[in-house]
Scaffold this motif. Structure first.
Motif, PDB file in Angstrom:
ATOM      1  N   GLY A 103       0.806  -1.213   0.000  1.00  9.71           N
ATOM      2  CA  GLY A 103       0.000   0.000   0.000  1.00  9.71           C
ATOM      3  C   GLY A 103       0.832   1.252   0.000  1.00  9.71           C
ATOM      4  O   GLY A 103       2.051   1.225  -0.206  1.00  9.71           O
ATOM      5  N   ILE A 104       0.160   2.358   0.211  1.00  9.77           N
ATOM      6  CA  ILE A 104       0.786   3.671   0.185  1.00  9.77           C
ATOM      7  C   ILE A 104       0.249   4.533   1.315  1.00  9.77           C
ATOM      8  O   ILE A 104      -0.877   4.354   1.789  1.00  9.77           O
ATOM      9  CB  ILE A 104       0.545   4.378  -1.163  1.00  9.77           C
ATOM     10  N   VAL A 105       1.089   5.473   1.734  1.00 11.16           N
ATOM     11  CA  VAL A 105       0.710   6.472   2.731  1.00 11.16           C
ATOM     12  C   VAL A 105       1.054   7.830   2.148  1.00 11.16           C
ATOM     13  O   VAL A 105       2.201   8.076   1.752  1.00 11.16           O
ATOM     14  CB  VAL A 105       1.458   6.263   4.066  1.00 11.16           C
ATOM     15  N   ALA A 106       0.071   8.719   2.083  1.00  9.45           N
ATOM     16  CA  ALA A 106       0.309  10.081   1.621  1.00  9.45           C
ATOM     17  C   ALA A 106       0.789  10.923   2.794  1.00  9.45           C
ATOM     18  O   ALA A 106       0.140  10.965   3.841  1.00  9.45           O
ATOM     19  CB  ALA A 106      -0.977  10.674   1.038  1.00  9.45           C
ATOM     20  N   LEU A 107       1.927  11.591   2.622  1.00 11.37           N
ATOM     21  CA  LEU A 107       2.505  12.394   3.688  1.00 11.37           C
ATOM     22  C   LEU A 107       2.111  13.853   3.531  1.00 11.37           C
ATOM     23  O   LEU A 107       1.850  14.323   2.413  1.00 11.37           O
ATOM     24  CB  LEU A 107       4.027  12.243   3.677  1.00 11.37           C
ATOM     25  N   ARG A 110       3.454  16.154   0.771  1.00 13.72           N
ATOM     26  CA  ARG A 110       3.098  15.738  -0.589  1.00 13.72           C
ATOM     27  C   ARG A 110       3.962  14.608  -1.121  1.00 13.72           C
ATOM     28  O   ARG A 110       3.809  14.206  -2.268  1.00 13.72           O
ATOM     29  CB  ARG A 110       3.105  16.927  -1.572  1.00 13.72           C
ATOM     30  N   ARG A 111       4.853  14.054  -0.326  1.00 12.90           N
ATOM     31  CA  ARG A 111       5.556  12.851  -0.730  1.00 12.90           C
ATOM     32  C   ARG A 111       4.681  11.634  -0.434  1.00 12.90           C
ATOM     33  O   ARG A 111       3.698  11.727   0.305  1.00 12.90           O
ATOM     34  CB  ARG A 111       6.903  12.738  -0.013  1.00 12.90           C
ATOM     35  N   VAL A 112       5.051  10.504  -0.998  1.00 12.14           N
ATOM     36  CA  VAL A 112       4.302   9.265  -0.808  1.00 12.14           C
ATOM     37  C   VAL A 112       5.244   8.184  -0.309  1.00 12.14           C
ATOM     38  O   VAL A 112       6.361   8.034  -0.812  1.00 12.14           O
ATOM     39  CB  VAL A 112       3.631   8.810  -2.125  1.00 12.14           C
ATOM     40  N   ALA A 113       4.806   7.435   0.684  1.00 10.85           N
ATOM     41  CA  ALA A 113       5.547   6.283   1.183  1.00 10.85           C
ATOM     42  C   ALA A 113       4.921   5.019   0.614  1.00 10.85           C
ATOM     43  O   ALA A 113       3.710   4.813   0.724  1.00 10.85           O
ATOM     44  CB  ALA A 113       5.516   6.240   2.702  1.00 10.85           C
ATOM     45  N   GLN A 114       5.745   4.196  -0.040  1.00  8.71           N
ATOM     46  CA  GLN A 114       5.296   2.896  -0.532  1.00  8.71           C
ATOM     47  C   GLN A 114       5.649   1.845   0.514  1.00  8.71           C
ATOM     48  O   GLN A 114       6.758   1.827   1.039  1.00  8.71           O
ATOM     49  CB  GLN A 114       5.981   2.547  -1.847  1.00  8.71           C
ATOM     50  N   GLU A 129       9.488   8.354  -1.069  1.00 11.34           N
ATOM     51  CA  GLU A 129      10.047   8.968  -2.271  1.00 11.34           C
ATOM     52  C   GLU A 129      10.739  10.288  -1.948  1.00 11.34           C
ATOM     53  O   GLU A 129      10.366  10.985  -1.001  1.00 11.34           O
ATOM     54  CB  GLU A 129       8.948   9.189  -3.310  1.00 11.34           C
ATOM     55  N   GLY A 130      11.752  10.615  -2.717  1.00 10.72           N
ATOM     56  CA  GLY A 130      12.480  11.857  -2.519  1.00 10.72           C
ATOM     57  C   GLY A 130      11.895  12.989  -3.342  1.00 10.72           C
ATOM     58  O   GLY A 130      11.016  12.803  -4.180  1.00 10.72           O
ATOM     59  N   ASP A 131      12.386  14.180  -3.078  1.00 12.76           N
ATOM     60  CA  ASP A 131      12.030  15.349  -3.884  1.00 12.76           C
ATOM     61  C   ASP A 131      13.247  16.263  -3.939  1.00 12.76           C
ATOM     62  O   ASP A 131      14.355  15.880  -3.565  1.00 12.76           O
ATOM     63  CB  ASP A 131      10.798  16.064  -3.317  1.00 12.76           C
ATOM     64  N   ALA A 132      13.056  17.491  -4.416  1.00  9.67           N
ATOM     65  CA  ALA A 132      14.183  18.402  -4.575  1.00  9.67           C
ATOM     66  C   ALA A 132      14.835  18.742  -3.241  1.00  9.67           C
ATOM     67  O   ALA A 132      16.032  19.056  -3.192  1.00  9.67           O
ATOM     68  CB  ALA A 132      13.712  19.684  -5.274  1.00  9.67           C
ATOM     69  N   ALA A 133      14.060  18.677  -2.171  1.00 11.32           N
ATOM     70  CA  ALA A 133      14.585  19.086  -0.864  1.00 11.32           C
ATOM     71  C   ALA A 133      15.054  17.917  -0.005  1.00 11.32           C
ATOM     72  O   ALA A 133      15.862  18.108   0.899  1.00 11.32           O
ATOM     73  CB  ALA A 133      13.514  19.881  -0.109  1.00 11.32           C
ATOM     74  N   GLN A 134      14.539  16.709  -0.277  1.00 12.10           N
ATOM     75  CA  GLN A 134      14.830  15.571   0.604  1.00 12.10           C
ATOM     76  C   GLN A 134      15.147  14.330  -0.220  1.00 12.10           C
ATOM     77  O   GLN A 134      14.491  14.072  -1.236  1.00 12.10           O
ATOM     78  CB  GLN A 134      13.623  15.282   1.514  1.00 12.10           C
ATOM     79  N   GLN A 136      15.441  10.253  -1.190  1.00  7.18           N
ATOM     80  CA  GLN A 136      14.619   9.062  -0.986  1.00  7.18           C
ATOM     81  C   GLN A 136      15.135   8.286   0.216  1.00  7.18           C
ATOM     82  O   GLN A 136      16.332   8.225   0.458  1.00  7.18           O
ATOM     83  CB  GLN A 136      14.671   8.191  -2.239  1.00  7.18           C
ATOM     84  N   ILE A 137      14.202   7.697   0.978  1.00  7.04           N
ATOM     85  CA  ILE A 137      14.551   6.903   2.151  1.00  7.04           C
ATOM     86  C   ILE A 137      14.017   5.498   1.960  1.00  7.04           C
ATOM     87  O   ILE A 137      12.860   5.305   1.576  1.00  7.04           O
ATOM     88  CB  ILE A 137      13.954   7.516   3.437  1.00  7.04           C
ATOM     89  N   GLU A 138      14.853   4.503   2.210  1.00  5.72           N
ATOM     90  CA  GLU A 138      14.430   3.106   2.167  1.00  5.72           C
ATOM     91  C   GLU A 138      14.886   2.413   3.437  1.00  5.72           C
ATOM     92  O   GLU A 138      16.009   2.636   3.901  1.00  5.72           O
ATOM     93  CB  GLU A 138      15.023   2.390   0.956  1.00  5.72           C
ATOM     94  N   TYR A 139      14.031   1.587   3.982  1.00  2.00           N
ATOM     95  CA  TYR A 139      14.405   0.821   5.162  1.00  2.00           C
ATOM     96  C   TYR A 139      13.524  -0.411   5.280  1.00  2.00           C
ATOM     97  O   TYR A 139      12.505  -0.550   4.587  1.00  2.00           O
ATOM     98  CB  TYR A 139      14.321   1.674   6.430  1.00  2.00           C
ATOM     99  N   VAL A 140      13.930  -1.326   6.141  1.00  2.00           N
ATOM    100  CA  VAL A 140      13.175  -2.528   6.464  1.00  2.00           C
ATOM    101  C   VAL A 140      12.636  -2.369   7.873  1.00  2.00           C
ATOM    102  O   VAL A 140      13.325  -1.860   8.757  1.00  2.00           O
ATOM    103  CB  VAL A 140      14.079  -3.785   6.369  1.00  2.00           C
ATOM    104  N   GLU A 141      11.403  -2.787   8.077  1.00  4.71           N
ATOM    105  CA  GLU A 141      10.790  -2.676   9.399  1.00  4.71           C
ATOM    106  C   GLU A 141      10.122  -3.994   9.755  1.00  4.71           C
ATOM    107  O   GLU A 141       9.490  -4.635   8.902  1.00  4.71           O
ATOM    108  CB  GLU A 141       9.771  -1.539   9.417  1.00  4.71           C
ATOM    109  N   ILE A 142      10.264  -4.393  11.000  1.00  4.45           N
ATOM    110  CA  ILE A 142       9.681  -5.642  11.487  1.00  4.45           C
ATOM    111  C   ILE A 142       8.629  -5.309  12.536  1.00  4.45           C
ATOM    112  O   ILE A 142       8.910  -4.613  13.518  1.00  4.45           O
ATOM    113  CB  ILE A 142      10.764  -6.569  12.067  1.00  4.45           C
ATOM    114  N   GLY A 143       7.414  -5.785  12.326  1.00  2.00           N
ATOM    115  CA  GLY A 143       6.325  -5.516  13.254  1.00  2.00           C
ATOM    116  C   GLY A 143       4.997  -5.892  12.626  1.00  2.00           C
ATOM    117  O   GLY A 143       4.932  -6.338  11.476  1.00  2.00           O
ATOM    118  N   ALA A 144       3.930  -5.701  13.364  1.00  2.00           N
ATOM    119  CA  ALA A 144       2.600  -6.042  12.860  1.00  2.00           C
ATOM    120  C   ALA A 144       2.239  -5.184  11.655  1.00  2.00           C
ATOM    121  O   ALA A 144       1.661  -5.659  10.672  1.00  2.00           O
ATOM    122  CB  ALA A 144       1.563  -5.873  13.970  1.00  2.00           C
TER     123      ALA A 144
END
Length: 289
Positions: A103-107, A110-114, A129-134, A136-144
């Motif tokens: 899924g996706i989360v709208a921040l 105006r960025r979107v997290a996949q 997702e990245g933009d001109a100011a920030q 892109q961030i990628e990570y792995v998360e463990i949890g429900a």
């Protein structure tokens, strides 16, 4: 590494397209468990993989240990991918593949997290997702469910239901809104969700239109696929979720609202973590040792 976001006063709707984390528009790759990736692994010795992917090889046992220790009610555990090479990151995504929930989360900025659950239930791949100011961030998360989903559900939604006046020709929408408001006020963290089943409740088109307009569209869209599929959508009203179940022909068979925390249909359960830890250990033993 910072996980999450800050609220933006001038945030508005974001056009969202649902893509898996492993998707690459340039070559059409998808993150489903790829036989090609496993076949490539099987042709290389463990020693060769150790030389080519030392940081990934160090990360995988940490992920297995974290999965074994994780519980659904416990805080999630985050693992940055910053130190992995591009080849290591691609191999990680290929081996973990796509599980049932994405899924996706709208921040608010105006960025979107996949968000994509791997084939190891309870292990999630997240890309902001990245933009001109920030960047892109990628990570792995463990949890429900990733913490980003819980935070968005609380921080980027309205706290109350404005009942307003009943529209002309309405049947049951006003009692339903009153029930939602009452259940929201009574809900406590950790308590079971309250479910309103529209499949059994007579609601006409006017009712549904007014209900949707009152609750609004929220920042989270999740999809779970299994024997059929399930859509989990946050409304703009805190603790109120639209949960729709579809059969294999994509025909809706159950249409509900849940008042509570992130619906269980999108979350990993306690038993998932032990199973995933065992499967990951098997992958490590088969291809990296």
């Amino acid at each position: 590494m910072r996980v999450g976001y800050c609220s933006a006063d001038d945030g508005d709707d974001v056009a969202m397209t649902l893509l898996p984390v492993g998707h690459d528009e340039a070559d059409g790759r998808r993150g489903l468990t790829r036989a090609g990736a496993v076949a490539a692994l099987s042709t290389k010795s463990g020693a060769e993989l150790t030389r080519q992917c030392p940081r990934l090889l160090a990360l995988l046992p940490r992920l297995a240990a974290a999965l074994a220790a994780q519980r659904a009610a416990a805080p999630t555990q985050v693992f940055a991918l910053d130190e992995l090479s591009e080849a290591e990151r691609d191999l990680l995504v290929d081996v973990l593949g796509e599980g049932e929930v994405g899924g996706i989360v709208a921040l608010p900025d105006r960025r979107v997290a996949q968000i994509q659950e791997s084939v190891l239930a309870g292990l999630w791949l997240i890309r902001i997702e990245g933009d001109a100011a920030q960047p892109q961030i990628e990570y792995v998360e463990i949890g429900a469910i990733p913490q980003l989903v819980r935070r968005a559900a609380q921080d980027f939604t309205m706290s109350d239901v404005a009942l307003g006046a009943a529209p002309a020709d309405a049947m049951n929408v006003m009692p339903v809104l009153a029930e939602i408001r009452e259940r929201k006020a009574a809900h406590r963290p950790g308590a079971p969700s309250h479910v309103i089943n529209f499949t059994l409740l007579p609601m006409n088109a006017v009712d549904m239109a007014h209900l949707q307009a009152t609750l609004g569209n929220g920042p989270i869209q999740l999809h779970s696929r299994g024997y059929g599929s399930c859509r989990v959508l946050a409304t703009a009203t805190r603790d109120v979720w639209s949960v729709q179940f579809l059969n294999a022909m994509d025909t809706m068979i159950l249409d509900t609202l849940e008042i509570g925390e992130v619906p269980a249909a999108a979350c990993a359960a306690d038993e998932d973590f032990q199973d995933s830890a065992e499967r990951l250990r098997e992958i490590i033993e088969a291809y990296f040792e």
